[in-house]
Motif scaffolding. Structure first.
Motif, PDB file in Angstrom:
ATOM      1  N   THR A   1     -11.307   5.599 -10.589  1.00  0.00           N
ATOM      2  CA  THR A   1     -11.617   4.571  -9.592  1.00  0.00           C
ATOM      3  C   THR A   1     -12.586   5.125  -8.548  1.00  0.00           C
ATOM      4  OG1 THR A   1      -9.693   5.188  -8.248  1.00  0.00           O
ATOM      5  CG2 THR A   1      -9.379   3.422  -9.867  1.00  0.00           C
TER       6      THR A   1
ATOM      7  N   LYS B   1     -11.666   0.698  -3.332  1.00  0.00           N
ATOM      8  CA  LYS B   1     -10.328   0.198  -3.019  1.00  0.00           C
ATOM      9  C   LYS B   1      -9.910  -0.866  -4.039  1.00  0.00           C
ATOM     10  CE  LYS B   1     -11.309   0.892   1.886  1.00  0.00           C
ATOM     11  NZ  LYS B   1     -11.538   0.246   3.194  1.00  0.00           N
TER      12      LYS B   1
ATOM     13  N   VAL C   1      -8.778   0.638  -7.296  1.00  0.00           N
ATOM     14  CA  VAL C   1      -7.446   1.249  -7.174  1.00  0.00           C
ATOM     15  C   VAL C   1      -6.370   0.181  -7.299  1.00  0.00           C
ATOM     16  CG1 VAL C   1      -5.856   2.444  -5.622  1.00  0.00           C
ATOM     17  CG2 VAL C   1      -8.237   3.205  -5.788  1.00  0.00           C
TER      18      VAL C   1
ATOM     19  N   TYR D   1      -1.401   6.258 -12.539  1.00  0.00           N
ATOM     20  CA  TYR D   1      -2.068   7.034 -11.495  1.00  0.00           C
ATOM     21  C   TYR D   1      -3.553   6.727 -11.570  1.00  0.00           C
ATOM     22  CZ  TYR D   1      -4.206  10.355 -14.776  1.00  0.00           C
ATOM     23  OH  TYR D   1      -4.963  10.922 -15.768  1.00  0.00           O
TER      24      TYR D   1
ATOM     25  N   LEU E   1      -9.559   9.495  -8.263  1.00  0.00           N
ATOM     26  CA  LEU E   1     -10.348   8.947  -7.153  1.00  0.00           C
ATOM     27  C   LEU E   1     -11.552   9.837  -6.903  1.00  0.00           C
ATOM     28  CD1 LEU E   1     -10.117   6.670  -4.906  1.00  0.00           C
ATOM     29  CD2 LEU E   1      -9.236   8.498  -3.438  1.00  0.00           C
TER      30      LEU E   1
ATOM     31  N   MET F   1     -12.478   7.446   1.685  1.00  0.00           N
ATOM     32  CA  MET F   1     -11.695   6.858   0.597  1.00  0.00           C
ATOM     33  C   MET F   1     -10.422   7.665   0.336  1.00  0.00           C
ATOM     34  SD  MET F   1     -12.148   4.014  -0.968  1.00  0.00           S
ATOM     35  CE  MET F   1     -11.266   4.388  -2.481  1.00  0.00           C
TER      36      MET F   1
ATOM     37  N   TRP G   1      -8.027   6.507   2.960  1.00  0.00           N
ATOM     38  CA  TRP G   1      -7.520   5.169   2.627  1.00  0.00           C
ATOM     39  C   TRP G   1      -6.468   5.253   1.519  1.00  0.00           C
ATOM     40  CZ3 TRP G   1      -7.215   2.444  -1.884  1.00  0.00           C
ATOM     41  CH2 TRP G   1      -6.768   1.123  -1.774  1.00  0.00           C
ATOM     42  N   ALA G   2      -6.771   6.014   0.481  1.00  0.00           N
ATOM     43  CA  ALA G   2      -5.844   6.119  -0.650  1.00  0.00           C
ATOM     44  C   ALA G   2      -4.530   6.765  -0.218  1.00  0.00           C
ATOM     45  CB  ALA G   2      -6.479   6.924  -1.779  1.00  0.00           C
TER      46      ALA G   2
ATOM     47  N   ASN H   1      -2.776   3.937   1.615  1.00  0.00           N
ATOM     48  CA  ASN H   1      -2.644   2.595   1.042  1.00  0.00           C
ATOM     49  C   ASN H   1      -2.513   2.501  -0.469  1.00  0.00           C
ATOM     50  OD1 ASN H   1      -3.251   0.919   3.600  1.00  0.00           O
ATOM     51  ND2 ASN H   1      -4.982   2.322   3.507  1.00  0.00           N
ATOM     52  N   SER H   2      -2.835   3.567  -1.200  1.00  0.00           N
ATOM     53  CA  SER H   2      -2.812   3.451  -2.657  1.00  0.00           C
ATOM     54  C   SER H   2      -1.390   3.205  -3.158  1.00  0.00           C
ATOM     55  CB  SER H   2      -3.364   4.713  -3.318  1.00  0.00           C
ATOM     56  OG  SER H   2      -3.234   4.623  -4.732  1.00  0.00           O
TER      57      SER H   2
ATOM     58  N   PHE I   1      -2.715   9.528  -6.659  1.00  0.00           N
ATOM     59  CA  PHE I   1      -4.126   9.693  -7.017  1.00  0.00           C
ATOM     60  C   PHE I   1      -4.501  11.161  -7.126  1.00  0.00           C
ATOM     61  CE2 PHE I   1      -4.136   9.748  -2.399  1.00  0.00           C
ATOM     62  CZ  PHE I   1      -5.115  10.678  -2.055  1.00  0.00           C
TER      63      PHE I   1
END
Length: 219
Positions: free
Chosen positions: A117, A120, A123, A133, A136, A156, A159-160, A163-164, A168
């Motif tokens: 990925t 966002k 993901v 999984y 990233l 990113m 963020w992951a 929020n993922s 990852f």
């Protein structure tokens, strides 16, 4: 090891090993995987773009035996059929490969599915499609692919980490000199392809990377 136990590896401070014979300084994938396992890596992805399927099959059989002996996971890049044939633990799919939702129908729930990925949206779509999984990246500029994706940056990663919905693996241009900032932004599982396979002493390189990971694990 149950699938749930296998997936816990992706959420720990650990290294996701990946083959890249083109960058391995004349060493075979088998030699490199053995060195990675000796160094303590517990997840190996077999990624080989420049060999026939028959050659890939033969190598995967050898690597499957090695990973079983070391209690490590084997993830096969791209090929769900090869994953099944060699009894691997899972398959990793790129954005241009077969859709994860269809591969899940083929493999069932027993196998792990990972998806590359860059955004966002990708993901979140990977989770929706039944992936376990995501990879990233690339976090930094990376040249292991013929047509590399532009770097997605540390934002990113942050963020992951927050929020993922899936664990990852941070990948792409990660070296020992920038690993700390990747971890500081929330990554736990990292993949440093050429940093490891191209090292003069693979086990020594892995030892150094694990020291950095352990320092974050203890903090």
């Amino acid at each position: 090891m149950t699938k749930e136990e296998k997936l816990k590896l992706f959420s720990t401070y650990t290294i996701y090993g990946m083959t890249a014979e083109k960058f391995s300084n004349g060493r075979s994938n088998i030699e490199v995987v053995k060195a990675m396992l000796d160094g303590g890596i517990k997840i190996i992805q077999y990624r080989e773009k420049y060999k026939s399927l028959k050659e890939k099959y033969k190598e995967c059989l050898e690597i499957r035996k090695l990973t079983e002996d070391y209690g490590a996971l084997l993830i096969v890049n791209d090929h769900a059929d090869l994953c099944q044939m060699v009894g691997a633990d899972g398959v990793h799919l790129g954005q241009s490969d077969l859709p994860a939702v269809e591969v899940r129908k083929l493999l069932g729930d027993k196998f792990i599915i990972g998806v590359t990925t860059h955004t966002k949206e990708q993901v979140l779509k990977a989770k929706e499609d039944g992936a376990d999984y995501v990879g990233l990246g690339p976090i930094y500029a990376s040249f292991t692919k013929d047509n590399p994706h532009p770097p997605i940056g540390l934002e990113m990663v942050r963020w992951a980490a927050e929020n993922s919905p899936l664990p990852f693996v941070a990948i792409g241009g990660i070296k020992d000199h920038n690993l700390k900032e990747v971890l500081a932004n929330g990554a736990r599982c990292i993949c440093a392809v050429t940093e490891i396979v191209g090292a003069d002493n693979i086990q020594l390189k892995i030892e150094g990377l694990f020291k950095i990971l352990k320092s974050f694990e203890r903090s």
